[in-house]
Enzyme design. Structure first.
Site, PDB file in Angstrom:
ATOM      1  N   CYS A  85      86.373  69.726  44.743  1.00  0.00           N
ATOM      2  CA  CYS A  85      85.894  69.761  46.118  1.00  0.00           C
ATOM      3  C   CYS A  85      85.173  68.464  46.438  1.00  0.00           C
ATOM      4  O   CYS A  85      84.469  67.904  45.598  1.00  0.00           O
ATOM      5  CB  CYS A  85      84.997  70.975  46.372  1.00  0.00           C
ATOM      6  SG  CYS A  85      83.277  70.759  45.943  1.00  0.00           S
ATOM      7  N   GLU A  86      85.390  68.010  47.643  1.00  0.00           N
ATOM      8  CA  GLU A  86      84.807  66.722  48.007  1.00  0.00           C
ATOM      9  C   GLU A  86      83.333  66.828  48.361  1.00  0.00           C
ATOM     10  O   GLU A  86      82.668  65.817  48.537  1.00  0.00           O
ATOM     11  CB  GLU A  86      85.599  66.088  49.158  1.00  0.00           C
ATOM     12  CG  GLU A  86      85.513  66.804  50.476  1.00  0.00           C
ATOM     13  CD  GLU A  86      86.358  66.125  51.555  1.00  0.00           C
ATOM     14  OE1 GLU A  86      87.410  65.553  51.222  1.00  0.00           O
ATOM     15  OE2 GLU A  86      85.939  66.163  52.724  1.00  0.00           O
ATOM     16  N   HIS A  87      82.813  68.040  48.437  1.00  0.00           N
ATOM     17  CA  HIS A  87      81.398  68.191  48.769  1.00  0.00           C
ATOM     18  C   HIS A  87      80.508  68.137  47.534  1.00  0.00           C
ATOM     19  O   HIS A  87      79.383  67.654  47.604  1.00  0.00           O
ATOM     20  CB  HIS A  87      81.168  69.514  49.513  1.00  0.00           C
ATOM     21  CG  HIS A  87      81.962  69.611  50.770  1.00  0.00           C
ATOM     22  ND1 HIS A  87      82.707  70.734  51.106  1.00  0.00           N
ATOM     23  CD2 HIS A  87      82.155  68.722  51.766  1.00  0.00           C
ATOM     24  CE1 HIS A  87      83.313  70.519  52.262  1.00  0.00           C
ATOM     25  NE2 HIS A  87      82.998  69.311  52.684  1.00  0.00           N
ATOM     26  N   HIS A  88      81.002  68.686  46.412  1.00  0.00           N
ATOM     27  CA  HIS A  88      80.186  68.737  45.203  1.00  0.00           C
ATOM     28  C   HIS A  88      80.873  68.088  44.004  1.00  0.00           C
ATOM     29  O   HIS A  88      80.300  68.048  42.920  1.00  0.00           O
ATOM     30  CB  HIS A  88      79.864  70.199  44.848  1.00  0.00           C
ATOM     31  CG  HIS A  88      79.167  70.940  45.950  1.00  0.00           C
ATOM     32  ND1 HIS A  88      79.845  71.658  46.899  1.00  0.00           N
ATOM     33  CD2 HIS A  88      77.851  71.042  46.241  1.00  0.00           C
ATOM     34  CE1 HIS A  88      78.978  72.192  47.755  1.00  0.00           C
ATOM     35  NE2 HIS A  88      77.761  71.835  47.381  1.00  0.00           N
ATOM     36  N   GLN A 126      89.894  72.846  50.646  1.00  0.00           N
ATOM     37  CA  GLN A 126      91.106  73.661  50.479  1.00  0.00           C
ATOM     38  C   GLN A 126      91.971  73.690  51.741  1.00  0.00           C
ATOM     39  O   GLN A 126      93.196  73.670  51.668  1.00  0.00           O
ATOM     40  CB  GLN A 126      90.716  75.077  50.054  1.00  0.00           C
ATOM     41  CG  GLN A 126      91.923  75.913  49.661  1.00  0.00           C
ATOM     42  CD  GLN A 126      91.540  77.271  49.121  1.00  0.00           C
ATOM     43  OE1 GLN A 126      90.531  77.407  48.436  1.00  0.00           O
ATOM     44  NE2 GLN A 126      92.332  78.282  49.439  1.00  0.00           N
ATOM     45  N   HIS A 154      86.302  78.320  43.721  1.00  0.00           N
ATOM     46  CA  HIS A 154      85.554  77.069  43.843  1.00  0.00           C
ATOM     47  C   HIS A 154      84.337  77.130  42.931  1.00  0.00           C
ATOM     48  O   HIS A 154      83.471  77.971  43.119  1.00  0.00           O
ATOM     49  CB  HIS A 154      85.109  76.873  45.298  1.00  0.00           C
ATOM     50  CG  HIS A 154      86.246  76.643  46.240  1.00  0.00           C
ATOM     51  ND1 HIS A 154      86.351  75.516  47.018  1.00  0.00           N
ATOM     52  CD2 HIS A 154      87.348  77.393  46.500  1.00  0.00           C
ATOM     53  CE1 HIS A 154      87.475  75.578  47.730  1.00  0.00           C
ATOM     54  NE2 HIS A 154      88.090  76.714  47.440  1.00  0.00           N
ATOM     55  N   CYS A 156      81.911  75.215  42.805  1.00  0.00           N
ATOM     56  CA  CYS A 156      80.646  74.915  43.481  1.00  0.00           C
ATOM     57  C   CYS A 156      80.028  76.197  44.030  1.00  0.00           C
ATOM     58  O   CYS A 156      78.846  76.244  44.349  1.00  0.00           O
ATOM     59  CB  CYS A 156      80.832  73.883  44.586  1.00  0.00           C
ATOM     60  SG  CYS A 156      81.956  74.367  45.886  1.00  0.00           S
TER      61      CYS A 156
END
Ligand SMILES: [Zn+2]
Length: 199
Positions: A85-88, A126, A154, A156
Site C-alpha cells: 500500500c502506498e500509504h504505509h 487497491q 491489507h 496496514c
C-alpha cells in the site's frame, strides 16, 4: 535483480535510508545481526517493486488470433499477488480474478497474470490496482468487455491501526459488456465463485 530501477537514488543511499529507519526504531545498525540488513532490504525492494521496470501492456501485444471462432468469456481466477500500500508501504496480499470477452484477439493466459504482477509490484491502492489492470487489458486487447475483481487483505490494517485480522477488501472494475449487460456480469461472478457465495 540486476536491472536498475528508474531512479537517480544510488544503492548506497537506499541502504543508508534503511540504516536511518533502523536507528529510528531504536536499533543499532552496526550490530552484527543487522549488518547485512540494509543490503537485503534494498534487494527485496528490487523484487517487490519490479513493476516499475515493466510495461504491463507489452505482455498483451503478442496476441493469438486463431481461436476458431471462440467468442465466449475467458476467465482467469485466483491469480495470487503481493503488493504494497502506498500509504504505509505495508503488504497487500490477495487474489485477482480477470475476465474478458474477446472480439478477435486472445492472449496466453499467463500474460494476464503478468499484467496483474506488473501493476501489483508497485506502491498501490487497491482501487487503483483494479482499475489499472482493467484499463490495460481494454486498451491493448480491445475486447468487448473486461472484468477485474480483487480480494485482498491489507497488513496496514491487520498489523497496526485497528488491528483487524481476517478482513478482506473486495474491489471490482467492469468495462464494456460486463458493465452494460447484467447477464454477462453475473456469468463472470458465477465463474469466479462470488455468485455462488463460495470462493
Ligand atoms: Zn496502508
Amino acid at each position: 535483480m540486476s536491472k536498475q530501477p528508474p531512479t537517480d537514488v544510488t544503492r548506497e543511499q537506499a541502504e543508508e535510508a534503511v540504516r536511518t529507519l533502523l536507528r529510528w526504531a531504536g536499533e543499532d545498525p552496526s550490530r552484527e545481526g543487522l549488518l547485512d540488513t540494509p543490503k537485503r532490504v534494498v534487494k527485496a525492494y528490487g523484487d517487490w517493486f519490479s513493476g516499475y521496470l515493466s510495461d504491463p501492456g507489452e505482455y498483451l501485444r503478442r496476441t493469438f488470433k486463431e481461436v476458431a471462432g471462440y467468442d465466449e468469456m475467458v476467465v482467469l481466477r485466483d491469480i495470487e499477488f503481493e503488493s504494497h500500500c502506498e500509504h504505509h508501504m505495508a503488504p497487500i496480499i490477495g487474489r485477482a480474478h480477470v475476465g474478458y470477452l474477446p472480439t478477435n484477439r486472445v492472449v496466453g493466459i499467463s500474460k494476464l497474470a503478468r499484467v496483474v504482477d506488473g501493476f501489483a509490484r508497485r506502491f498501490q491502492v487497491q482501487e487503483k490496482l483494479t482499475a489499472e489492470i482493467a484499463q490495460c487489458i481494454q486498451e491493448n486487447l480491445h475486447p468487448a468487455g473486461v472484468a477485474v475483481v480483487i480480494d485482498a487483505s491489507h497488513e496496514c490494517m491487520s498489523t497496526r491501526g485497528v488491528h483487524k485480522r481476517g478482513v478482506s477488501m473486495v474491489t471490482s472494475q467492469m468495462l464494456g459488456s460486463f458493465r452494460d449487460d447484467a447477464r454477462t456480469r453475473m456469468e463472470f461472478l458465477q465463474f469466479i465463485g462470488i455468485g455462488r457465495g463460495v470462493r
